[in-house]
Design a protein around this motif. Structure first.
Motif, PDB file in Angstrom:
ATOM      1  N   SER A 227       0.770  -1.315   0.097  1.00 42.56           N
ATOM      2  CA  SER A 227      -0.093  -0.106   0.044  1.00 42.56           C
ATOM      3  C   SER A 227       0.664   1.349  -0.006  1.00 42.56           C
ATOM      4  CB  SER A 227      -0.765  -0.110   1.393  1.00 42.56           C
ATOM      5  OG  SER A 227      -1.893  -0.955   1.120  1.00 42.56           O
ATOM      6  N   SER A 228       2.124   1.122   0.565  1.00 44.64           N
ATOM      7  CA  SER A 228       3.056   2.300   0.567  1.00 44.64           C
ATOM      8  C   SER A 228       4.039   2.249  -0.625  1.00 44.64           C
ATOM      9  CB  SER A 228       3.552   2.738   2.002  1.00 44.64           C
ATOM     10  OG  SER A 228       4.521   1.405   2.180  1.00 44.64           O
ATOM     11  N   GLY A 229       3.826   1.761  -1.624  1.00 44.88           N
ATOM     12  CA  GLY A 229       4.741   1.582  -2.822  1.00 44.88           C
ATOM     13  C   GLY A 229       5.335   2.562  -3.373  1.00 44.88           C
ATOM     14  N   SER A 230       4.692   3.746  -3.108  1.00 48.86           N
ATOM     15  CA  SER A 230       5.385   5.026  -3.484  1.00 48.86           C
ATOM     16  C   SER A 230       5.934   5.856  -2.478  1.00 48.86           C
ATOM     17  CB  SER A 230       4.431   5.886  -4.308  1.00 48.86           C
ATOM     18  OG  SER A 230       3.989   5.167  -5.498  1.00 48.86           O
ATOM     19  N   THR A 231       6.349   5.128  -1.223  1.00 47.63           N
ATOM     20  CA  THR A 231       6.749   5.882  -0.157  1.00 47.63           C
ATOM     21  C   THR A 231       8.113   5.138   0.122  1.00 47.63           C
ATOM     22  OG1 THR A 231       4.509   6.155   0.700  1.00 47.63           O
ATOM     23  CG2 THR A 231       6.343   6.521   2.487  1.00 47.63           C
ATOM     24  N   THR A 232       9.355   6.200   0.050  1.00 49.96           N
ATOM     25  CA  THR A 232      10.551   5.496   0.438  1.00 49.96           C
ATOM     26  C   THR A 232      11.533   6.800   0.767  1.00 49.96           C
ATOM     27  OG1 THR A 232      12.511   4.101  -0.302  1.00 49.96           O
ATOM     28  CG2 THR A 232      11.436   5.776  -1.953  1.00 49.96           C
ATOM     29  N   GLY A 233      12.486   6.520   1.748  1.00 47.40           N
ATOM     30  CA  GLY A 233      13.243   7.543   2.109  1.00 47.40           C
ATOM     31  C   GLY A 233      12.531   8.703   3.090  1.00 47.40           C
ATOM     32  N   THR A 234      11.559   8.076   3.611  1.00 47.66           N
ATOM     33  CA  THR A 234      10.732   9.039   4.576  1.00 47.66           C
ATOM     34  C   THR A 234      10.784   8.558   5.777  1.00 47.66           C
ATOM     35  OG1 THR A 234       8.930  10.480   4.994  1.00 47.66           O
ATOM     36  CG2 THR A 234       8.644   8.235   4.208  1.00 47.66           C
ATOM     37  N   ALA A 235      10.110   9.149   6.941  1.00 43.12           N
ATOM     38  CA  ALA A 235      10.176   8.648   8.287  1.00 43.12           C
ATOM     39  C   ALA A 235       8.582   9.027   8.642  1.00 43.12           C
ATOM     40  CB  ALA A 235      11.084   9.318   9.256  1.00 43.12           C
ATOM     41  N   ILE A 236       7.604   8.276   9.474  1.00 40.45           N
ATOM     42  CA  ILE A 236       6.315   8.575  10.036  1.00 40.45           C
ATOM     43  C   ILE A 236       6.607   8.692  11.416  1.00 40.45           C
ATOM     44  CG2 ILE A 236       4.318   7.934  10.356  1.00 40.45           C
ATOM     45  CD1 ILE A 236       4.286   6.223   7.976  1.00 40.45           C
ATOM     46  N   ALA A 237       6.383  10.025  11.880  1.00 40.32           N
ATOM     47  CA  ALA A 237       6.539  10.290  13.247  1.00 40.32           C
ATOM     48  C   ALA A 237       5.122   9.877  13.988  1.00 40.32           C
ATOM     49  CB  ALA A 237       6.491  11.877  13.621  1.00 40.32           C
ATOM     50  N   VAL A 238       5.371   9.131  15.030  1.00 41.47           N
ATOM     51  CA  VAL A 238       4.083   8.240  15.802  1.00 41.47           C
ATOM     52  C   VAL A 238       4.617   9.035  17.264  1.00 41.47           C
ATOM     53  CG1 VAL A 238       2.967   6.506  16.502  1.00 41.47           C
ATOM     54  CG2 VAL A 238       4.162   6.313  14.621  1.00 41.47           C
ATOM     55  N   ASP A 239       4.199  10.133  17.662  1.00 43.08           N
ATOM     56  CA  ASP A 239       4.705  11.016  18.415  1.00 43.08           C
ATOM     57  C   ASP A 239       3.656  11.736  19.349  1.00 43.08           C
ATOM     58  OD1 ASP A 239       4.520  12.817  17.011  1.00 43.08           O
ATOM     59  OD2 ASP A 239       6.580  13.465  16.998  1.00 43.08           O
ATOM     60  N   GLY A 240       2.277  11.610  19.029  1.00 43.68           N
ATOM     61  CA  GLY A 240       1.259  12.318  19.607  1.00 43.68           C
ATOM     62  C   GLY A 240       1.366  14.032  19.394  1.00 43.68           C
ATOM     63  N   GLY A 241       2.270  14.146  18.353  1.00 47.62           N
ATOM     64  CA  GLY A 241       2.207  15.649  17.831  1.00 47.62           C
ATOM     65  C   GLY A 241       3.751  16.262  18.363  1.00 47.62           C
ATOM     66  N   MET A 242       4.258  15.664  19.034  1.00 46.24           N
ATOM     67  CA  MET A 242       5.525  16.237  19.796  1.00 46.24           C
ATOM     68  C   MET A 242       6.584  16.795  18.813  1.00 46.24           C
ATOM     69  SD  MET A 242       8.177  14.287  22.465  1.00 46.24           S
ATOM     70  CE  MET A 242       9.479  15.341  23.223  1.00 46.24           C
ATOM     71  N   GLN A 243       6.611  16.426  17.819  1.00 43.71           N
ATOM     72  CA  GLN A 243       7.540  17.010  16.848  1.00 43.71           C
ATOM     73  C   GLN A 243       7.107  18.348  16.183  1.00 43.71           C
ATOM     74  OE1 GLN A 243      10.811  16.862  16.106  1.00 43.71           O
ATOM     75  NE2 GLN A 243      10.813  18.547  14.622  1.00 43.71           N
ATOM     76  N   GLU A 244       5.847  18.271  15.749  1.00 41.02           N
ATOM     77  CA  GLU A 244       5.315  19.416  14.891  1.00 41.02           C
ATOM     78  C   GLU A 244       4.455  20.553  15.510  1.00 41.02           C
ATOM     79  OE1 GLU A 244       6.681  19.910  12.238  1.00 41.02           O
ATOM     80  OE2 GLU A 244       7.760  18.119  11.639  1.00 41.02           O
ATOM     81  N   LEU A 245       3.763  20.011  16.428  1.00 45.27           N
ATOM     82  CA  LEU A 245       2.681  20.719  17.314  1.00 45.27           C
ATOM     83  C   LEU A 245       3.249  21.610  18.558  1.00 45.27           C
ATOM     84  CD1 LEU A 245      -0.301  18.266  17.146  1.00 45.27           C
ATOM     85  CD2 LEU A 245       0.441  19.803  15.451  1.00 45.27           C
ATOM     86  N   ARG A 246       2.654  22.724  18.594  1.00 38.02           N
ATOM     87  CA  ARG A 246       3.007  23.765  19.698  1.00 38.02           C
ATOM     88  C   ARG A 246       1.497  24.203  20.160  1.00 38.02           C
ATOM     89  NH1 ARG A 246       6.641  21.405  18.185  1.00 38.02           N
ATOM     90  NH2 ARG A 246       8.870  22.213  17.746  1.00 38.02           N
ATOM     91  N   LEU A 247       1.055  23.374  21.012  1.00 41.03           N
ATOM     92  CA  LEU A 247      -0.388  23.788  21.639  1.00 41.03           C
ATOM     93  C   LEU A 247      -0.159  24.697  22.584  1.00 41.03           C
ATOM     94  CD1 LEU A 247      -2.200  20.251  21.685  1.00 41.03           C
ATOM     95  CD2 LEU A 247      -2.019  21.855  19.738  1.00 41.03           C
ATOM     96  N   ARG A 248      -1.203  25.543  22.885  1.00 35.27           N
ATOM     97  CA  ARG A 248      -1.100  26.343  24.137  1.00 35.27           C
ATOM     98  C   ARG A 248      -1.441  25.716  25.389  1.00 35.27           C
ATOM     99  NH1 ARG A 248      -4.763  31.700  22.360  1.00 35.27           N
ATOM    100  NH2 ARG A 248      -3.429  32.436  20.772  1.00 35.27           N
ATOM    101  N   PRO A 249      -0.871  25.959  26.545  1.00 40.87           N
ATOM    102  CA  PRO A 249      -1.121  25.188  27.807  1.00 40.87           C
ATOM    103  C   PRO A 249      -2.688  25.078  28.068  1.00 40.87           C
ATOM    104  CG  PRO A 249       0.637  26.784  28.166  1.00 40.87           C
ATOM    105  CD  PRO A 249       0.032  27.287  26.797  1.00 40.87           C
ATOM    106  N   ALA A 250      -3.003  23.887  28.253  1.00 38.50           N
ATOM    107  CA  ALA A 250      -4.630  23.690  28.761  1.00 38.50           C
ATOM    108  C   ALA A 250      -5.083  24.626  29.672  1.00 38.50           C
ATOM    109  CB  ALA A 250      -4.527  22.388  29.095  1.00 38.50           C
TER     110      ALA A 250
END
Length: 250
Positions: A227-250
């Motif tokens: 199913s991911s036959g066109s996907t190579t040389g990449t990485a999937i982040a499974v981190d709850g948004g830690m790398q990319e998200l900057r949420l305001r404090p709850a």
């Protein structure tokens, strides 16, 4: 679950516990025949063959890979998941520890991939998936040695993808956040206040909890499947948004 990997043969290093065991189980549920390479092969999940393999020993790796190829007649998927942790700044660990962790986390991946490549070249849908880490993309305190190895895994993933794409072999990585694994459990147990330490680790991830091994396994199975036959040389982040998200404090 889709049986998209029916007839495929997969190796998962470190496949008898934690994230590796979850990956082995999910690959098996998708139809693959799975072999767990581990120092404790007897702990492999039910239905998964366990083979003793020390990724720091080239002879051990080559013997284990040849066992799979001769027993199953093919090899389609390699998941380089085996690894060890390390704590501290650059001052904390001596040269021997740097060499030991690097030898397992980075050169171990090289040994397994090197031994597997001749067989993967014969597969109609070959895939290698490497376990990197959020530590490769975000600066974490007290993780200098571990971060160095996982950064190398991420860079090596891209280089391998470039080298082997035209041989029909896709190479990708997963970057888990802090996952609920036995290693993290041991770290928590050794903390002065385990409950407070767990709460701090959970709060560090925007979705407010530790990542589950099963969630990481789901990403690995996707990257390993046609199913991911066109996907190579990449990485999937499974981190709850830690790398990319900057949420305001709850």
């Amino acid at each position: 679950m889709s049986r998209e990997l029916k007839d495929s043969v997969a190796i998962v290093t470190g496949g008898a516990s934690g994230i590796g065991a979850a990956i082995a189980e999910k690959l098996q549920a998708a139809g693959a025949s799975v072999v767990a390479f581990d120092l404790r092969p007897e702990a492999a999940p039910e239905g998964v063959e366990g083979v003793r393999c020390d990724v720091s020993d080239d002879a051990s790796v080559r013997a284990a890979v040849e066992h799979v190829a001769s027993t199953y007649g093919r090899l389609d998927i390699v998941v380089n998941n085996a690894g060890i942790g390390a704590q501290g700044t650059v001052e904390t660990n001596d040269d021997d520890e740097w060499h030991r962790v690097w030898d397992i986390n980075v050169v171990g991946l090289v040994r397994v991939s090197r031994a597997a490549l001749p067989h993967l070249r014969q597969s109609p849908s070959a895939a290698i998936v490497n376990t990197s880490s959020i530590a490769a993309t975000a600066g974490l305190p007290q993780r200098a040695l571990y971060t160095a190895t996982k950064g190398a895994v991420l860079s090596l993933t891209r280089a391998m993808a470039a080298d082997h794409l035209r041989e029909g072999i896709r190479v990708n990585a997963v970057n888990p956040g802090t996952a609920d694994t036995p290693w993290i459990g041991r770290l928590l147990d050794s903390a002065p206040d385990p409950a407070a330490e767990r709460a701090a680790l959970e709060a560090r991830q925007p979705h407010g909890r530790l990542v589950s091994a099963d969630e990481v396994a789901g990403a690995v199975v996707y990257l390993a499947s046609p199913s991911s036959g066109s996907t190579t040389g990449t990485a999937i982040a499974v981190d709850g948004g830690m790398q990319e998200l900057r949420l305001r404090p709850a």
